[in-house]
Design a protein around this motif. Structure first.
Motif, PDB file in Angstrom:
ATOM      1  N   VAL A   1       4.159   9.387  -3.693  1.00 25.95           N
ATOM      2  CA  VAL A   1       3.822  10.244  -4.696  1.00 25.95           C
ATOM      3  C   VAL A   1       5.062  10.390  -5.762  1.00 25.95           C
ATOM      4  O   VAL A   1       4.902  10.210  -7.021  1.00 25.95           O
ATOM      5  N   LEU A   2       6.313  10.020  -5.274  1.00 24.11           N
ATOM      6  CA  LEU A   2       7.493  10.278  -6.044  1.00 24.11           C
ATOM      7  C   LEU A   2       7.550   8.898  -6.947  1.00 24.11           C
ATOM      8  O   LEU A   2       7.796   8.778  -8.243  1.00 24.11           O
ATOM      9  N   ARG A   3       7.420   7.578  -6.242  1.00 24.43           N
ATOM     10  CA  ARG A   3       7.429   6.541  -7.149  1.00 24.43           C
ATOM     11  C   ARG A   3       6.136   5.906  -7.703  1.00 24.43           C
ATOM     12  O   ARG A   3       6.204   5.256  -8.772  1.00 24.43           O
ATOM     13  N   GLY A   4       5.183   6.101  -7.050  1.00 24.75           N
ATOM     14  CA  GLY A   4       4.009   5.723  -7.693  1.00 24.75           C
ATOM     15  C   GLY A   4       3.753   4.003  -7.343  1.00 24.75           C
ATOM     16  O   GLY A   4       2.681   3.750  -8.171  1.00 24.75           O
ATOM     17  N   LYS A   5       4.374   3.561  -6.470  1.00 25.10           N
ATOM     18  CA  LYS A   5       4.156   2.106  -6.400  1.00 25.10           C
ATOM     19  C   LYS A   5       3.091   1.769  -5.402  1.00 25.10           C
ATOM     20  O   LYS A   5       2.897   2.415  -4.517  1.00 25.10           O
ATOM     21  N   TRP A   6       2.451   0.657  -5.565  1.00 25.59           N
ATOM     22  CA  TRP A   6       1.291   0.310  -4.846  1.00 25.59           C
ATOM     23  C   TRP A   6       1.700  -0.014  -3.137  1.00 25.59           C
ATOM     24  O   TRP A   6       1.124   0.483  -2.157  1.00 25.59           O
ATOM     25  N   TYR A   7       2.835  -0.541  -3.056  1.00 21.03           N
ATOM     26  CA  TYR A   7       3.412  -0.866  -1.734  1.00 21.03           C
ATOM     27  C   TYR A   7       3.782   0.296  -0.708  1.00 21.03           C
ATOM     28  O   TYR A   7       3.705   0.234   0.470  1.00 21.03           O
ATOM     29  N   ASP A   8       4.125   1.361  -1.692  1.00 21.20           N
ATOM     30  CA  ASP A   8       4.561   2.618  -0.861  1.00 21.20           C
ATOM     31  C   ASP A   8       3.423   3.013  -0.277  1.00 21.20           C
ATOM     32  O   ASP A   8       3.245   3.837   0.779  1.00 21.20           O
ATOM     33  N   TRP A   9       2.060   3.119  -1.058  1.00 27.95           N
ATOM     34  CA  TRP A   9       0.786   3.718  -0.627  1.00 27.95           C
ATOM     35  C   TRP A   9       0.321   2.849   0.723  1.00 27.95           C
ATOM     36  O   TRP A   9       0.035   3.413   1.595  1.00 27.95           O
ATOM     37  N   VAL A  10       0.508   1.643   0.533  1.00 26.57           N
ATOM     38  CA  VAL A  10       0.027   0.869   1.597  1.00 26.57           C
ATOM     39  C   VAL A  10       0.912   1.077   2.667  1.00 26.57           C
ATOM     40  O   VAL A  10       0.492   1.199   4.005  1.00 26.57           O
ATOM     41  N   LEU A  11       2.034   1.367   2.620  1.00 28.88           N
ATOM     42  CA  LEU A  11       2.927   1.621   3.733  1.00 28.88           C
ATOM     43  C   LEU A  11       2.715   2.734   4.552  1.00 28.88           C
ATOM     44  O   LEU A  11       2.872   2.997   5.759  1.00 28.88           O
ATOM     45  N   GLY A  12       2.375   3.835   3.523  1.00 29.51           N
ATOM     46  CA  GLY A  12       2.071   5.152   4.232  1.00 29.51           C
ATOM     47  C   GLY A  12       0.657   5.070   5.081  1.00 29.51           C
ATOM     48  O   GLY A  12       0.463   5.649   6.205  1.00 29.51           O
ATOM     49  N   TRP A  13      -0.298   4.247   4.690  1.00 25.25           N
ATOM     50  CA  TRP A  13      -1.813   4.193   5.240  1.00 25.25           C
ATOM     51  C   TRP A  13      -1.296   3.271   6.438  1.00 25.25           C
ATOM     52  O   TRP A  13      -2.148   3.562   7.424  1.00 25.25           O
ATOM     53  N   VAL A  14      -0.675   2.114   6.506  1.00 26.01           N
ATOM     54  CA  VAL A  14      -0.395   1.320   7.680  1.00 26.01           C
ATOM     55  C   VAL A  14       0.275   2.186   8.827  1.00 26.01           C
ATOM     56  O   VAL A  14      -0.059   1.959   9.923  1.00 26.01           O
ATOM     57  N   SER A  15       1.074   2.962   8.484  1.00 28.27           N
ATOM     58  CA  SER A  15       1.961   3.941   9.426  1.00 28.27           C
ATOM     59  C   SER A  15       0.803   4.813  10.287  1.00 28.27           C
ATOM     60  O   SER A  15       1.232   4.892  11.545  1.00 28.27           O
TER      61      SER A  15
ATOM     62  N   GLY B   1       9.221   6.155  13.102  1.00 27.73           N
ATOM     63  CA  GLY B   1       9.661   7.623  12.714  1.00 27.73           C
ATOM     64  C   GLY B   1      10.969   7.524  12.092  1.00 27.73           C
ATOM     65  O   GLY B   1      11.243   8.326  10.874  1.00 27.73           O
ATOM     66  N   ALA B   2      12.183   6.956  12.485  1.00 28.32           N
ATOM     67  CA  ALA B   2      13.417   6.981  11.935  1.00 28.32           C
ATOM     68  C   ALA B   2      13.412   6.062  10.643  1.00 28.32           C
ATOM     69  O   ALA B   2      13.954   6.522   9.629  1.00 28.32           O
ATOM     70  N   PHE B   3      12.425   4.917  10.744  1.00 23.35           N
ATOM     71  CA  PHE B   3      12.280   4.385   9.306  1.00 23.35           C
ATOM     72  C   PHE B   3      11.808   5.262   8.219  1.00 23.35           C
ATOM     73  O   PHE B   3      12.014   4.994   7.033  1.00 23.35           O
ATOM     74  N   GLY B   4      10.707   6.030   8.435  1.00 22.41           N
ATOM     75  CA  GLY B   4      10.021   6.490   7.642  1.00 22.41           C
ATOM     76  C   GLY B   4      11.215   7.867   7.197  1.00 22.41           C
ATOM     77  O   GLY B   4      11.077   8.099   5.881  1.00 22.41           O
ATOM     78  N   SER B   5      11.892   8.525   7.916  1.00 19.94           N
ATOM     79  CA  SER B   5      12.669   9.302   7.639  1.00 19.94           C
ATOM     80  C   SER B   5      13.819   8.848   6.530  1.00 19.94           C
ATOM     81  O   SER B   5      14.224   9.368   5.505  1.00 19.94           O
ATOM     82  N   VAL B   6      14.594   7.757   6.889  1.00 20.14           N
ATOM     83  CA  VAL B   6      15.591   7.232   6.132  1.00 20.14           C
ATOM     84  C   VAL B   6      15.003   6.511   4.700  1.00 20.14           C
ATOM     85  O   VAL B   6      15.592   7.081   3.755  1.00 20.14           O
ATOM     86  N   HIS B   7      13.831   6.060   4.764  1.00 19.24           N
ATOM     87  CA  HIS B   7      13.205   5.513   3.580  1.00 19.24           C
ATOM     88  C   HIS B   7      12.942   6.664   2.685  1.00 19.24           C
ATOM     89  O   HIS B   7      13.194   6.597   1.612  1.00 19.24           O
ATOM     90  N   PHE B   8      12.201   7.993   3.133  1.00 22.76           N
ATOM     91  CA  PHE B   8      12.032   9.060   2.453  1.00 22.76           C
ATOM     92  C   PHE B   8      13.398   9.551   1.824  1.00 22.76           C
ATOM     93  O   PHE B   8      13.582  10.009   0.624  1.00 22.76           O
ATOM     94  N   LEU B   9      14.289   9.821   2.385  1.00 20.64           N
ATOM     95  CA  LEU B   9      15.756  10.310   1.971  1.00 20.64           C
ATOM     96  C   LEU B   9      16.329   9.453   1.267  1.00 20.64           C
ATOM     97  O   LEU B   9      16.788  10.037  -0.019  1.00 20.64           O
ATOM     98  N   VAL B  10      16.482   7.837   1.369  1.00 14.78           N
ATOM     99  CA  VAL B  10      16.865   7.181   0.115  1.00 14.78           C
ATOM    100  C   VAL B  10      16.085   7.198  -1.111  1.00 14.78           C
ATOM    101  O   VAL B  10      16.716   7.593  -2.273  1.00 14.78           O
ATOM    102  N   ALA B  11      14.749   7.278  -0.967  1.00 17.13           N
ATOM    103  CA  ALA B  11      14.035   7.393  -2.450  1.00 17.13           C
ATOM    104  C   ALA B  11      14.219   8.599  -2.859  1.00 17.13           C
ATOM    105  O   ALA B  11      14.046   8.792  -4.151  1.00 17.13           O
ATOM    106  N   ASP B  12      13.995   9.687  -2.152  1.00 14.91           N
ATOM    107  CA  ASP B  12      14.029  10.996  -2.780  1.00 14.91           C
ATOM    108  C   ASP B  12      15.580  11.490  -3.423  1.00 14.91           C
ATOM    109  O   ASP B  12      15.611  11.984  -4.507  1.00 14.91           O
ATOM    110  N   ILE B  13      16.567  10.997  -2.762  1.00 13.74           N
ATOM    111  CA  ILE B  13      18.047  11.208  -3.490  1.00 13.74           C
ATOM    112  C   ILE B  13      18.194  10.141  -4.857  1.00 13.74           C
ATOM    113  O   ILE B  13      18.663  10.740  -5.806  1.00 13.74           O
TER     114      ILE B  13
END
Length: 202
Positions: free
Chosen positions: A44-58, A90-102
């Motif tokens: 939602v923050l970035r709006g990139k297609w690969y971020d949506w794919v990563l969320g659905w694959v998880s 789960g750790a990858f999702g948390s770290v990826h979110f923190l980096v993108a949000d900051i």
């Protein structure tokens, strides 16, 4: 909702940090079951297609890992492998979110790239007027105009009225001076009479 050109109210730093911790811990503390939550937030923050794919694959990866753990005996090494994959997800999702949000909040605070702030234009006497950057840049070609012949119009002389000479300054009436002069005359007459009386008596 906020009107034309009005920005929505910004969140306080405490609210931003609380939401950041809550979303980041959702993936790891649920053993990878809700890893899609921080990943969808990044999308939602970035709006990139690969971020949506990563969320659905998880989502299917987490479900398959939990099925493997629940269906196989505990001594099977595949359960350890599935549990490690879910925890790493789960750790990858948390770290990826923190980096993108900051990074997202840091980009919102910085000015636009390539933007050079201009000083406010000084208007008034002695300062040139600054041209607007949004003004039209095309130049209009001047249309040649033929000069119109001008006929001189006769001017009638305006009669001038003579200015009267200034009146001589009027002197104020010497009322006080005349009064003092009369009193001095009376005094001198009185003194003469007195002197004359004193001379007769001698």
């Amino acid at each position: 909702m906020y009107g034309h050109g009005a920005a929505p109210p910004s969140r306080s730093s405490g609210t931003v940090i609380f939401l950041r911790v809550l979303i980041a811990s959702a993936g790891f503390l649920t053993c990878g079951l809700l890893t899609c939550l921080p990943l969808f937030r990044v999308a939602v923050l970035r709006g990139k297609w690969y971020d949506w794919v990563l969320g659905w694959v998880s989502i299917p990866v987490a479900i398959i890992g939990l099925v493997v753990i629940g269906s196989l005996p505990e001594s099977d090494p595949r359960t350890d492998l599935a549990l490690s994959a879910i925890l790493l997800l789960g750790a990858f999702g948390s770290v990826h979110f923190l980096v993108a949000d900051i990074q997202h909040h840091r980009d919102r605070q910085l000015p636009f790239p390539g933007y050079i702030p201009q000083p406010p234009p000084r208007t008034g006497y002695g300062y040139p007027q600054a041209a607007s950057p949004y003004a039209a840049t095309h130049q209009q070609t001047p249309i040649p105009q033929t000069p119109m012949p001008q006929t001189p119009t006769p001017q009638t002389p305006v009669p001038q009225t003579p200015v009267p000479p200034p009146a001589p300054p009027q002197r104020p009436a010497p009322a006080r001076i005349d009064q003092v002069r009369a009193e001095l005359d009376e005094l001198s007459d009185y003194l003469r009479k007195r002197e004359g009386n004193e001379g007769d008596s001698r």
